[in-house]
Motif scaffolding. Structure first.
Motif: not given
Ligand SMILES: Cc1cc2nc3c(=O)[nH]c(=O)nc-3n(C[C@H](O)[C@H](O)[C@H](O)COP(=O)(O)O)c2cc1C
Length: 241
Positions: A39-41, A43, A45, A169
């Motif tokens: 999961p990442n802020s 999306n 990346q 992230s």
């Protein structure tokens, strides 16, 4: 048979001495594919994973990691790099992806949903990430805090806040990697102890990027785990609210 998630969590330890045994580079790479699924802020990346297999580079990096055993004896290294600087490019990738998703849909509200989704990457993200010598971030911070007097609002709006977001992230990606390695019986040691300026120089990275952590990889030596596992008693860190 591969371990379950709980078994991998239980198996994982920070290993400081690795056996003189080669890892299967393809398997390590697969663990890095798992890292990319973290999961990442937004999306965005804003990360990059440098998989170091070249012995000469490992030696130079070990030196930049203060010759820690976990780096010196590692069979391979992975450098988790925070690429906050790539936010525009990554936002555009999301825009392209969303357009391709909505192009395939033909529902009554497709265009409305497309416009709302794109607005996030075309307006909200640039609002948060654009930085002009820190001035815009400070202005955003003051503005959002005034609005926050009247309604709930997101407060972490300075460029330095976004930097923390990118590190969060990237660390989650690193944890995906570390547990995936444990799943297949490979060992790791996360390291923040390094001279990041030297690390960036060795890897020819731009000075604006940041090193999140370097992970030593190998197979545990019998003396590779220094002490039994210690954790603060769980009732001191757990609160049900
Ligand atoms: C962000 C981060 C940085 C770390 N840096 C180092 C390091 O530079 N050198 C090292 O030997 N261990 C390092 N560690 C490993 C920790 O010391 C270790 O996770 C902790 O003592 C708990 O032990 P365990 O991982 O075996 O459960 C680091 C771990 C994390 C998550």
């Amino acid at each position: 048979m591969n371990k379950t998630v709980s078994e991998a969590i239980e198996y994982r330890r920070s290993v400081r001495i690795f056996k003189d045994q080669d890892l299967d580079t393809e398997k390590v790479k697969e663990c890095l594919v798992n890292a990319s699924l973290a999961p990442n802020s937004s999306n965005l990346q804003t990360w990059e994973f440098l998989h170091i297999t070249d012995k000469k580079t490992i030696k130079s990096l070990a030196k930049a990691c203060f010759n820690q055993n976990a780096a010196k004896t590692a069979n391979q290294l992975v450098v988790f790099v925070v690429r906050q600087d790539l936010w525009k490019k990554r936002a555009q990738s999301n825009v392209d992806f969303l357009n391709s998703v909505f192009d395939k849909q033909n529902e009554k509200n497709t265009e409305k949903r497309r416009s709302a989704a794109l607005k996030y990457y075309k307006v909200a993200i640039p609002t948060m990430y654009t930085n002009f010598f820190g001035i815009l971030g400070l202005f955003r911070y003051m503005f959002f805090n005034i609005v926050g007097l009247f309604r709930p609002i997101f407060r972490q709006v300075r460029y330095s806040d976004m930097r923390i977001v990118s590190h969060k992230s990237t660390a989650l990606a690193a944890q995906n990697f570390i547990l995936s390695m444990a799943e297949i019986g490979y060992d790791t040691c996360a390291m923040e102890g390094s001279d990041t300026t030297r690390v960036k120089k060795i890897l020819k990275l731009p000075s604006s990027v940041e090193i999140n952590m370097i992970v030593g990889c190998g197979v545990r030596h019998e003396k590779g785990i220094y002490t039994e596992r210690y954790r603060i008693p769980f009732d001191q860190v757990y609160k049900e609210v």
